[in-house]
Design an enzyme around this catalytic site. Structure first.
Site, PDB file in Angstrom:
ATOM      1  N   SER A 314      38.372   8.682  58.963  1.00 25.97           N
ATOM      2  CA  SER A 314      37.526   8.676  57.770  1.00 25.97           C
ATOM      3  C   SER A 314      36.403   9.704  57.837  1.00 25.97           C
ATOM      4  CB  SER A 314      37.015   7.260  57.476  1.00 25.97           C
ATOM      5  OG  SER A 314      36.190   6.767  58.485  1.00 25.97           O
ATOM      6  N   ASP A 325      38.050  23.944  57.651  1.00 26.77           N
ATOM      7  CA  ASP A 325      38.396  24.717  56.456  1.00 26.77           C
ATOM      8  C   ASP A 325      37.438  25.869  56.201  1.00 26.77           C
ATOM      9  OD1 ASP A 325      40.531  23.070  56.083  1.00 26.77           O
ATOM     10  OD2 ASP A 325      39.922  22.307  54.122  1.00 26.77           O
ATOM     11  N   LYS A 339      42.843   8.646  57.117  1.00 22.88           N
ATOM     12  CA  LYS A 339      42.363   7.753  56.057  1.00 22.88           C
ATOM     13  C   LYS A 339      41.510   8.560  55.098  1.00 22.88           C
ATOM     14  CE  LYS A 339      40.360   3.333  54.904  1.00 22.88           C
ATOM     15  NZ  LYS A 339      39.426   3.760  53.867  1.00 22.88           N
TER      16      LYS A 339
END
Length: 427
Positions: A314, A325, A339
């Protein structure tokens, strides 16, 4: 999880097996007094919340209006009958994270991760593929962690009772209890059954540990983030500032076995490492995205390597995904838990509560990591035995050259530091 301005609780975590006072949140303010005389009102209240907020406008291909007719045409003589119907109604959505909690269950769920916890220290959920009761991750240095419970363990019996068809609320009620008492868990790990007897305890969580390390990559800062609790951002800020004052050449940020916590704690911490770029996008049923962005206030721009494993879930996945990224960090370790859903937890009129999946989140490059997780840039897998030996039996080896994932992180960091130094000389 995070408490928003309108009093809801948003989260990227599952259920934590611990109890914590909730009175400071005002959740029980006038709930009992406001409960309508007819339990049918409660059934309709739950239906209306799902109807307005559920992440999937098709309600997972369920005729939600027909469900309302079915359950409002019933007669209810007491709250327990209403509770039973609500659980039946929600089960039709086939979503393990959307669940009803009676007043006692709601009182004992973790709605705020600051403070002292009571329990065994694991986060659990229903696996979305198998529908089995699954350990998301043990919280470090808790009874479950010390006993050897691992992420992805399937709990098949609690005190001899089968968990087949059991929801997380029932599991929580069976596992939690007074400090000093014991609970027996039978788990399935890689096809093998294992028995654990765990003594419940009071648990105080210190989310951040840090140190300066002399390594083959030079003098580096090592920061271990165990959980995204309410004070994690402050402790992270203090750790970075302390290590910056010692002029470390780069950092290893260790998110292994971190089951998540406060969604916006991960955003705050990402901003400490990133000067620009998107951190995370949350997408609701209308496809509308809310973006959290860096704010130009990073505390350091030094090379960074992030360590993850299958116990990183999470909020850990939000942070590692953002850093990966944006090419701010190299991610090393094992594929994470996976998740990528956000729940809203809200009080109902009679003191019970409802958790509703209201959104999913994407990484800055638009990756939906739900059920898949974050893929490291450099994979260093450990077997369950290796993980257990490292974290339980030989803890002194964690974050040393005898820790294979950390050793690889140091190797990668050394190359990043050297590359940055070369670029600086060219400029």
């Amino acid at each position: 999880m995070v408490i928003t301005r309108n009093g809801l609780v948003l989260g990227a975590t599952a259920v934590t097996l611990s109890t914590i006072a909730v009175t400071s949140l005002g959740i029980h303010s006038q709930g009992q007094a406001l409960f309508k005389e007819s339990p049918k009102e409660l059934v309709d209240e739950v239906w209306q919340i799902i109807n307005k907020q559920y992440v999937d406008g098709t309600f997972n291909q369920v005729d939600w209006k027909a469900v309302r007719s079915e359950y409002l045409n019933k007669s209810y003589t007491n709250k327990e009958e209403a509770y039973k119907s609500i659980r039946e109604m929600l089960k039709k959505l086939d979503d393990p994270y959307t669940r009803f909690m009676d007043p006692e269950e709601f009182k004992n769920m973790q709605v705020d991760t600051s403070g002292e916890l009571t329990g065994i220290g694991i986060q659990i959920g229903l696996d979305e593929k198998t529908k089995k009761l699954t350990v998301i991750a043990p919280i470090e240095d808790t009874p479950a962690f010390k006993a050897g419970i691992l992420a992805k363990d399937t709990i098949i019996y609690i005190n001899g009772k089968s968990t087949e068809g059991m929801d997380t609320n029932e599991a929580v009620s069976l596992i939690r209890g007074e400090p000093g008492t014991k609970v027996n868990l039978t788990i399935l790990r890689e096809g093998q059954r294992k028995e654990f007897t765990i003594t419940r305890a009071r648990i105080e969580i210190h989310p951040v540990e840090f140190s300066e390390k002399q390594t083959p990559a030079g003098n580096i800062g090592y920061i271990r983030l165990k959980q995204f609790s309410a004070n994690a951002a402050k402790e992270m800020r203090d750790a970075i500032r302390n290590l910056e004052s010692k002029q470390v050449a780069g950092y290893v940020l260790d998110l292994r076995n971190n089951p998540g916590g406060l969604l916006y704690s991960s955003v705050e911490i990402a901003r400490m490492w990133m000067d620009r770029g998107t951190i995370v996008s949350t997408i609701d049923r209308r496809g509308e995205a809310e973006r959290e962005m860096a704010n130009g206030r990073a505390l350091t721009n030094k090379p960074l390597v992030v360590l993850v494993d299958k116990g990183s879930a999470s909020a850990s996945e939000i942070l590692s995904g953002a850093l990966q990224d944006n090419k701010r960090a190299v991610v090393v370790g094992s594929q994470t838990f996976g998740k990528g859903l956000v729940q809203s937890v809200r009080p109902l009129d009679d003191g019970s509560g409802l958790a509703v999946t209201i959104a999913k989140y994407h990484t800055p490059l638009g990756r939906d990591i739900n059920k898949h997780g974050i893929d490291p840039n450099i994979v260093v897998d450990l077997s369950d035995k290796q993980r257990q030996d490292l974290w339980i039996k030989e803890r002194e080896k964690v974050a040393t050259q005898a820790d294979p994932q950390f050793a690889k992180a140091v190797e990668v960091l050394g190359k990043e530091i050297a590359a940055k130094g070369t670029n600086a000389q060219r400029n």
